[in-house]
Design a protein around this motif. Structure first.
Motif, PDB file in Angstrom:
ATOM      1  N   ALA A   1       1.145  -0.989  -0.164  1.00 21.29           N
ATOM      2  CA  ALA A   1       0.433  -0.077  -0.203  1.00 21.29           C
ATOM      3  C   ALA A   1       0.840   0.976   0.315  1.00 21.29           C
ATOM      4  O   ALA A   1       0.453   1.546  -0.309  1.00 21.29           O
ATOM      5  CB  ALA A   1      -0.799  -0.197   1.518  1.00 21.29           C
ATOM      6  N   ASP A   2       1.832   1.128   1.018  1.00 29.44           N
ATOM      7  CA  ASP A   2       3.089   2.197   0.612  1.00 29.44           C
ATOM      8  C   ASP A   2       3.527   2.467  -0.355  1.00 29.44           C
ATOM      9  O   ASP A   2       3.779   3.129  -0.750  1.00 29.44           O
ATOM     10  CB  ASP A   2       3.641   2.459   1.983  1.00 29.44           C
ATOM     11  CG  ASP A   2       4.677   3.283   2.437  1.00 29.44           C
ATOM     12  OD1 ASP A   2       3.531   4.745   2.383  1.00 29.44           O
ATOM     13  OD2 ASP A   2       5.548   3.577   3.046  1.00 29.44           O
ATOM     14  N   PHE A   3       3.789   1.565  -1.318  1.00 28.71           N
ATOM     15  CA  PHE A   3       4.698   1.868  -2.379  1.00 28.71           C
ATOM     16  C   PHE A   3       3.156   2.078  -3.791  1.00 28.71           C
ATOM     17  O   PHE A   3       3.976   2.909  -4.307  1.00 28.71           O
ATOM     18  CB  PHE A   3       5.346  -0.097  -3.340  1.00 28.71           C
ATOM     19  CG  PHE A   3       5.094   0.537  -4.285  1.00 28.71           C
ATOM     20  CD1 PHE A   3       6.011   0.857  -4.972  1.00 28.71           C
ATOM     21  CD2 PHE A   3       4.183  -0.746  -5.289  1.00 28.71           C
ATOM     22  CE1 PHE A   3       6.590   0.781  -6.373  1.00 28.71           C
ATOM     23  CE2 PHE A   3       4.539  -0.979  -6.837  1.00 28.71           C
ATOM     24  CZ  PHE A   3       5.889  -0.256  -6.932  1.00 28.71           C
ATOM     25  N   ALA A   4       2.319   1.598  -3.557  1.00 29.95           N
ATOM     26  CA  ALA A   4       0.983   2.398  -4.051  1.00 29.95           C
ATOM     27  C   ALA A   4       0.769   3.246  -4.307  1.00 29.95           C
ATOM     28  O   ALA A   4       0.077   4.523  -5.416  1.00 29.95           O
ATOM     29  CB  ALA A   4      -0.272   1.020  -4.434  1.00 29.95           C
ATOM     30  N   ALA A   5       0.669   3.933  -3.309  1.00 32.40           N
ATOM     31  CA  ALA A   5       0.565   5.013  -2.454  1.00 32.40           C
ATOM     32  C   ALA A   5       1.396   6.061  -3.716  1.00 32.40           C
ATOM     33  O   ALA A   5       0.970   7.399  -4.090  1.00 32.40           O
ATOM     34  CB  ALA A   5       0.695   5.560  -1.525  1.00 32.40           C
ATOM     35  N   THR A   6       2.874   5.599  -2.941  1.00 32.28           N
ATOM     36  CA  THR A   6       4.006   6.717  -4.626  1.00 32.28           C
ATOM     37  C   THR A   6       3.945   6.422  -5.627  1.00 32.28           C
ATOM     38  O   THR A   6       4.133   7.358  -6.869  1.00 32.28           O
ATOM     39  CB  THR A   6       5.133   6.978  -4.025  1.00 32.28           C
ATOM     40  OG1 THR A   6       5.121   6.666  -2.446  1.00 32.28           O
ATOM     41  CG2 THR A   6       5.979   7.448  -4.613  1.00 32.28           C
ATOM     42  N   HIS A   7       3.897   5.242  -6.551  1.00 31.86           N
ATOM     43  CA  HIS A   7       3.427   4.982  -7.899  1.00 31.86           C
ATOM     44  C   HIS A   7       2.347   4.234  -8.405  1.00 31.86           C
ATOM     45  O   HIS A   7       2.808   3.967 -10.067  1.00 31.86           O
ATOM     46  CB  HIS A   7       5.361   3.285  -7.792  1.00 31.86           C
ATOM     47  CG  HIS A   7       5.832   4.159  -7.226  1.00 31.86           C
ATOM     48  ND1 HIS A   7       7.213   4.779  -7.664  1.00 31.86           N
ATOM     49  CD2 HIS A   7       6.490   3.998  -6.117  1.00 31.86           C
ATOM     50  CE1 HIS A   7       8.019   5.558  -7.153  1.00 31.86           C
ATOM     51  NE2 HIS A   7       7.611   4.657  -6.283  1.00 31.86           N
ATOM     52  N   GLY A   8       1.618   4.434  -8.032  1.00 31.65           N
ATOM     53  CA  GLY A   8       0.207   4.163  -8.116  1.00 31.65           C
ATOM     54  C   GLY A   8      -0.228   5.076  -8.800  1.00 31.65           C
ATOM     55  O   GLY A   8      -0.813   6.154  -8.360  1.00 31.65           O
ATOM     56  N   PRO A   9      -0.414   4.634 -10.311  1.00 30.64           N
ATOM     57  CA  PRO A   9      -1.160   6.490 -11.123  1.00 30.64           C
ATOM     58  C   PRO A   9      -2.528   5.840 -11.091  1.00 30.64           C
ATOM     59  O   PRO A   9      -3.081   5.551 -10.832  1.00 30.64           O
ATOM     60  CB  PRO A   9      -0.742   5.929 -12.438  1.00 30.64           C
ATOM     61  CG  PRO A   9      -0.427   4.212 -12.337  1.00 30.64           C
ATOM     62  CD  PRO A   9       0.045   4.681 -11.196  1.00 30.64           C
ATOM     63  N   PRO A  10      -2.823   7.381 -11.751  1.00 36.64           N
ATOM     64  CA  PRO A  10      -4.729   7.865 -11.340  1.00 36.64           C
ATOM     65  C   PRO A  10      -4.968   6.818 -12.497  1.00 36.64           C
ATOM     66  O   PRO A  10      -4.213   6.081 -13.843  1.00 36.64           O
ATOM     67  CB  PRO A  10      -4.615   8.762 -12.014  1.00 36.64           C
ATOM     68  CG  PRO A  10      -3.499   9.507 -13.063  1.00 36.64           C
ATOM     69  CD  PRO A  10      -1.896   8.776 -11.954  1.00 36.64           C
ATOM     70  N   VAL A  11      -6.161   6.635 -12.514  1.00 38.83           N
ATOM     71  CA  VAL A  11      -6.926   5.674 -13.810  1.00 38.83           C
ATOM     72  C   VAL A  11      -6.734   6.143 -15.191  1.00 38.83           C
ATOM     73  O   VAL A  11      -6.754   7.355 -15.585  1.00 38.83           O
ATOM     74  CB  VAL A  11      -8.404   5.426 -13.437  1.00 38.83           C
ATOM     75  CG1 VAL A  11      -9.265   4.800 -14.179  1.00 38.83           C
ATOM     76  CG2 VAL A  11      -8.620   5.181 -12.468  1.00 38.83           C
ATOM     77  N   ARG A  12      -6.196   5.442 -15.808  1.00 39.75           N
ATOM     78  CA  ARG A  12      -6.464   5.639 -17.110  1.00 39.75           C
ATOM     79  C   ARG A  12      -6.730   5.640 -18.079  1.00 39.75           C
ATOM     80  O   ARG A  12      -7.631   4.834 -17.835  1.00 39.75           O
ATOM     81  CB  ARG A  12      -4.703   4.581 -17.401  1.00 39.75           C
ATOM     82  CG  ARG A  12      -3.372   4.746 -17.417  1.00 39.75           C
ATOM     83  CD  ARG A  12      -2.084   3.869 -17.344  1.00 39.75           C
ATOM     84  NE  ARG A  12      -1.146   3.771 -16.925  1.00 39.75           N
ATOM     85  CZ  ARG A  12       0.461   4.313 -17.220  1.00 39.75           C
ATOM     86  NH1 ARG A  12      -0.046   4.493 -18.871  1.00 39.75           N
ATOM     87  NH2 ARG A  12       1.311   4.807 -16.804  1.00 39.75           N
ATOM     88  N   PRO A  13      -7.132   6.224 -19.122  1.00 39.42           N
ATOM     89  CA  PRO A  13      -8.068   6.425 -20.095  1.00 39.42           C
ATOM     90  C   PRO A  13      -8.330   4.820 -20.635  1.00 39.42           C
ATOM     91  O   PRO A  13      -7.108   4.728 -20.719  1.00 39.42           O
ATOM     92  CB  PRO A  13      -7.190   7.451 -20.528  1.00 39.42           C
ATOM     93  CG  PRO A  13      -6.576   8.705 -20.502  1.00 39.42           C
ATOM     94  CD  PRO A  13      -5.657   7.954 -18.858  1.00 39.42           C
ATOM     95  N   GLN A  14      -9.217   4.779 -20.378  1.00 41.35           N
ATOM     96  CA  GLN A  14      -9.051   3.565 -21.586  1.00 41.35           C
ATOM     97  C   GLN A  14      -8.781   3.484 -22.771  1.00 41.35           C
ATOM     98  O   GLN A  14      -8.166   2.066 -23.745  1.00 41.35           O
ATOM     99  CB  GLN A  14     -10.818   3.423 -22.272  1.00 41.35           C
ATOM    100  CG  GLN A  14     -11.068   1.264 -22.755  1.00 41.35           C
ATOM    101  CD  GLN A  14     -12.544   1.750 -22.921  1.00 41.35           C
ATOM    102  OE1 GLN A  14     -13.638   2.709 -22.258  1.00 41.35           O
ATOM    103  NE2 GLN A  14     -12.845   0.022 -23.492  1.00 41.35           N
ATOM    104  N   ALA A  15      -8.731   4.295 -23.914  1.00 39.96           N
ATOM    105  CA  ALA A  15      -7.597   4.346 -24.894  1.00 39.96           C
ATOM    106  C   ALA A  15      -6.126   4.210 -24.722  1.00 39.96           C
ATOM    107  O   ALA A  15      -5.674   3.269 -25.675  1.00 39.96           O
ATOM    108  CB  ALA A  15      -8.207   5.738 -25.244  1.00 39.96           C
ATOM    109  N   ALA A  16      -5.662   4.451 -23.325  1.00 37.16           N
ATOM    110  CA  ALA A  16      -4.468   3.974 -23.577  1.00 37.16           C
ATOM    111  C   ALA A  16      -3.715   2.155 -23.301  1.00 37.16           C
ATOM    112  O   ALA A  16      -3.102   2.129 -23.284  1.00 37.16           O
ATOM    113  CB  ALA A  16      -4.063   5.127 -22.195  1.00 37.16           C
ATOM    114  N   VAL A  17      -4.699   2.522 -21.996  1.00 32.65           N
ATOM    115  CA  VAL A  17      -4.607   0.649 -21.992  1.00 32.65           C
ATOM    116  C   VAL A  17      -4.773   0.165 -22.984  1.00 32.65           C
ATOM    117  O   VAL A  17      -3.975  -0.700 -23.360  1.00 32.65           O
ATOM    118  CB  VAL A  17      -5.938   0.343 -21.023  1.00 32.65           C
ATOM    119  CG1 VAL A  17      -6.439  -0.475 -20.820  1.00 32.65           C
ATOM    120  CG2 VAL A  17      -5.627   1.698 -19.523  1.00 32.65           C
TER     121      VAL A  17
END
Length: 346
Positions: A316-332
């Motif tokens: 959770a501490d790793f994800a708080a720093t490195h988890g990006p915002p939700v990506r647009p469906q097209a980018a995924v």
């Protein structure tokens, strides 16, 4: 008189942070931070010496500073940078560097303690393996080599050193995958990918250890064993309590997974890297197929309790720093297409 401690691998951020942290211990007079490259991060009151553990000159450094404690952290599963060379260069630092360092340590009469960083990946991850490993489980020796073989060879050299220098206390720390705000491990690179390749039909159990707990455990190994919570000589598994399934970790960091058929597994990592998509090696992906869980009873007993962070809290501490915002469906969708193209061309 306090300890004089030599720390290898100081150019890595977490190792450099440990050198700073250790220098604040009242029982430590000096910290000699060693690496073949200049650190780009501050080392505080630690003294930096540019030296390569693979070269005989490391013996001169040990002798000149009258080192009594060595903390060998220059053992990695990937180069420090993209320009750091390939698998052969990593093995040279890990195995030959450790062998050279131990040979130098053997000739230093002032030496009283050596702490060596190892990994729970020494246990492998085959289908016939036990559900949970303890420190007495035999190491895995994969035919193709890789990091697991590196740490198995390193530990064999360390046992040989302990037989030749019974006056030196030897502590081996087998860390689970390290995660935290720094996020400099290879597994951290995997979880930073926009889409996570997984193997169809497998959802491995994972364990992590937080960067802060790494510093704490290393510090306890350096201090005298009779101080509260100090670690005696021996081998210890180091992992946060509990486990996370890979699917749980992916959801918690907001990543889409891409299940691949088993025949495609050998191409993951090496194929992606060849096409400029970094983040995981083929060996690291293989280690994610089944995962591994280790017992930490020996460490818990020595410390008088568990690590501060559980596996879930470290992630959770790793994800708080490195988890990006939700990506647009097209980018995924573009990321998925890119991975499929790499595997198809491979």
């Amino acid at each position: 008189m306090g300890k004089i401690v030599l720390v290898t691998g100081a150019a890595r951020q977490l190792n450099g942070r440990f050198a700073r942290h250790l220098r604040r211990d009242p029982g430590v007079d000096r910290v000699i931070a060693v690496d073949s490259a200049e650190p780009i991060h501050p080392l505080g009151d630690a003294e930096f010496v540019r030296a390569d553990v693979r070269r005989p000159a490391i013996a001169t450094v040990l002798a000149e500073h009258a080192v009594d404690t060595v903390v060998h952290l220059d053992i990695q599963d990937a180069p420090a940078s993209a320009a750091g060379g390939g698998r052969a260069a990593v093995k040279e630092v890990n195995v030959l560097g450790t062998l050279q360092l131990l040979g130098a340590c053997q000739r230093i009469p002032s030496l009283r303690r050596i702490i060596v960083k190892s990994s729970t990946r020494i246990y492998g991850g085959g289908g016939a393996d036990p559900a949970v490993f303890d420190e007495d489980a035999p190491p895995a020796l994969p035919a193709g080599g890789g990091f697991a073989r590196d740490v198995a060879e390193i530990e064999e050299y360390v046992r040989g050193f302990a037989r030749r220098r019974p006056d030196v206390a030897v502590t081996v720390l087998r860390f689970a995958d390290v995660l935290g705000p720094l996020g400099e491990s290879q597994l951290a690179g995997y979880f930073r990918l926009p889409v996570l390749p997984t193997l169809l039909g497998y959802d491995p159990r994972l364990q992590f250890v937080h960067e802060d707990d790494v510093l704490d455990v290393l510090s306890r190994a350096v201090v005298d064993p009779d101080r509260p919570g100090g670690l005696t000589a021996g081998t210890f598994n180091v992992a946060g309590d509990g486990v996370l399934m890979l699917s749980q970790a992916a959801r918690r960091i907001g990543r889409v997974t891409l299940p691949l058929l088993p025949p495609l597994a050998p191409w993951v990592g090496s194929g992606l890297r060849a096409f400029g998509v970094a983040g995981i090696s083929a060996e690291q992906f293989r280690s994610l197929v089944r995962g591994r869980v280790v017992r930490t009873d020996r460490l818990r007993e020595a410390m008088g309790g568990p690590l501060e962070y559980t596996t879930a809290e470290a992630f959770a501490d790793f994800a708080a720093t490195h988890g990006p915002p939700v990506r647009p469906q097209a980018a995924v969708a573009r990321a998925v297409e890119r991975i499929e193209e790499v595997l198809r061309d491979g």
